[in-house]
Design an enzyme around this catalytic site. Structure first.
Site, PDB file in Angstrom:
ATOM      1  CG  HIS A 144     -30.677 -12.916 -84.662  1.00  0.00           C
ATOM      2  ND1 HIS A 144     -30.900 -13.261 -83.358  1.00  0.00           N
ATOM      3  CD2 HIS A 144     -31.050 -11.608 -84.771  1.00  0.00           C
ATOM      4  CE1 HIS A 144     -31.386 -12.206 -82.697  1.00  0.00           C
ATOM      5  NE2 HIS A 144     -31.482 -11.205 -83.539  1.00  0.00           N
TER       6      HIS A 144
ATOM      7  CG  HIS B 259     -27.276  -6.859 -78.492  1.00  0.00           C
ATOM      8  ND1 HIS B 259     -28.273  -6.158 -77.843  1.00  0.00           N
ATOM      9  CD2 HIS B 259     -27.809  -7.259 -79.669  1.00  0.00           C
ATOM     10  CE1 HIS B 259     -29.361  -6.138 -78.597  1.00  0.00           C
ATOM     11  NE2 HIS B 259     -29.111  -6.805 -79.720  1.00  0.00           N
TER      12      HIS B 259
ATOM     13  CG  ASP C 287     -32.857  -4.885 -80.650  1.00  0.00           C
ATOM     14  OD1 ASP C 287     -33.483  -5.564 -81.497  1.00  0.00           O
ATOM     15  OD2 ASP C 287     -31.789  -5.279 -80.153  1.00  0.00           O
ATOM     16  CG  HIS C 288     -30.817  -4.405 -84.450  1.00  0.00           C
ATOM     17  ND1 HIS C 288     -29.443  -4.492 -84.378  1.00  0.00           N
ATOM     18  CD2 HIS C 288     -31.302  -5.205 -83.463  1.00  0.00           C
ATOM     19  CE1 HIS C 288     -29.109  -5.320 -83.389  1.00  0.00           C
ATOM     20  NE2 HIS C 288     -30.222  -5.762 -82.822  1.00  0.00           N
TER      21      HIS C 288
ATOM     22  CG  ASP D 129     -28.632  -8.786 -82.769  1.00  0.00           C
ATOM     23  OD1 ASP D 129     -27.706  -7.994 -82.528  1.00  0.00           O
ATOM     24  OD2 ASP D 129     -29.795  -8.615 -82.381  1.00  0.00           O
TER      25      ASP D 129
ATOM     26  CG  HIS E 117     -31.456  -8.241 -87.399  1.00  0.00           C
ATOM     27  ND1 HIS E 117     -30.332  -7.607 -86.916  1.00  0.00           N
ATOM     28  CD2 HIS E 117     -32.156  -8.629 -86.301  1.00  0.00           C
ATOM     29  CE1 HIS E 117     -30.350  -7.621 -85.591  1.00  0.00           C
ATOM     30  NE2 HIS E 117     -31.459  -8.233 -85.185  1.00  0.00           N
TER      31      HIS E 117
HETATM   32 FE    FE Z   1     -30.623  -7.029 -81.222  1.00  0.00          FE
HETATM   33 ZN    ZN Z   2     -31.907  -9.018 -83.180  1.00  0.00          ZN
END
Ligand code: FE
Ligand code: ZN
Length: 256
Positions: free
Chosen positions: A114, A171, A60-61, A133, A56
């Site tokens: 998400h 995570h 942070d990805h 996520d 996604h």
């Molecule tokens: Fe994330």
């Molecule tokens: Zn995320």
């Protein structure tokens, strides 16, 4: 056969998951939280990089994508529904598309909630899924771009995978998720055992993942919103699973 390397990065405990097909030497990273960190890890393993498989669009990805393309010439596969929100994508994919890491074949499963275009990558042959996520061990992602109904439907798709499917998540929130899960189902002995296992792993400095679909079915409250025992525990025996799921998610959002 796949070799899978997992390490943690950053203050939000992002898992860096690197996957190598032993037959061909092809390597993929699942998401790209940080280009330098991933490049260093690849060099330590003596691996190259052929593919970035994005779940996604969150930073942070995806933040490491440009650096990894520049350093390795890696091809980037990402959700077709989020192409406008991710830089450097070579191929957009959606439900039922297949992606190869060498000879290992992965099927794309759309898991919105998400984010609106979130996807997971599942290999029936390798018995492994990379779920980003959407699903965490003992938890699930926050609903930034989807309704509880949408997320519940996505989680049901993942729950329907074979029990022995190994699950790699975006995570490591497992310990905190366990503290919350115990407030929802205090009588769940499988959950109690998993919380004890997570404490042992943390004490040994080891990751709490991968988990399996079978283990999450038995312990993850977000996969259990249609289970009579959990619904009775919440006093919601007569409401829909969607409403139960929404209530668990609401409680989690305000759980300190
Ligand atoms: Fe994330
Ligand atoms: Zn995320």
């Amino acid at each position: 056969m796949l070799a899978i390397d997992q390490s943690l990065f950053g203050s939000d405990d992002n898992f860096v998951v690197l996957v190598r097909d032993e037959a061909t030497g092809a390597v993929a990273t699942i998401d790209a939280v940080d280009g330098d960190f991933i490049a260093r890890r690849l060099r330590a393993l003596g691996w190259g990089l052929d593919l970035v498989l994005v779940t996604h669009h969150h930073r942070d990805h995806t933040a490491g994508i440009p650096a990894l393309k520049a350093a390795f010439g890696a091809r980037v596969v990402a959700p077709a529904a989020e192409l406008g929100r991710i830089a450097g994508v070579d191929r957009g994919v959606g439900e039922g598309d297949t992606v190869n890491i060498g000879r290992a074949i992965f099927e794309v499963i759309e898991t919105p909630g998400h984010t609106s275009g979130h996807i997971a990558y599942w290999s029936a042959g390798e018995k492994v899924a990379f779920v980003g996520d959407t699903l965490f061990s003992l938890g699930c992602g926050r609903l930034f771009e989807g309704s509880p109904e949408t997320m519940w439907a996505s989680l049901q798709k993942l729950r329907a995978l074979p029990r022995d499917t190994a699950i790699y998540c975006g995570h490591d929130y497992t310990a905190a998720n366990g503290r919350f899960a115990a407030t929802i189902e205090p009588q769940n002995l499988d959950l109690e055992a998993r919380i004890a296992e997570v404490a042992r792993l943390a004490a040994a400095g080891r990751p709490t993942l991968p988990t399996t679909i079978g283990a999450e079915r038995a312990t993850n409250p977000f996969l259990r919103a249609d289970r009579p025992r959990l619904r009775r525990a919440l006093g919601m025996a007569k409401t829909t699973p969607e409403a139960v799921f929404a209530e668990i998610r609401r409680r989690k959002d305000s759980f300190a």
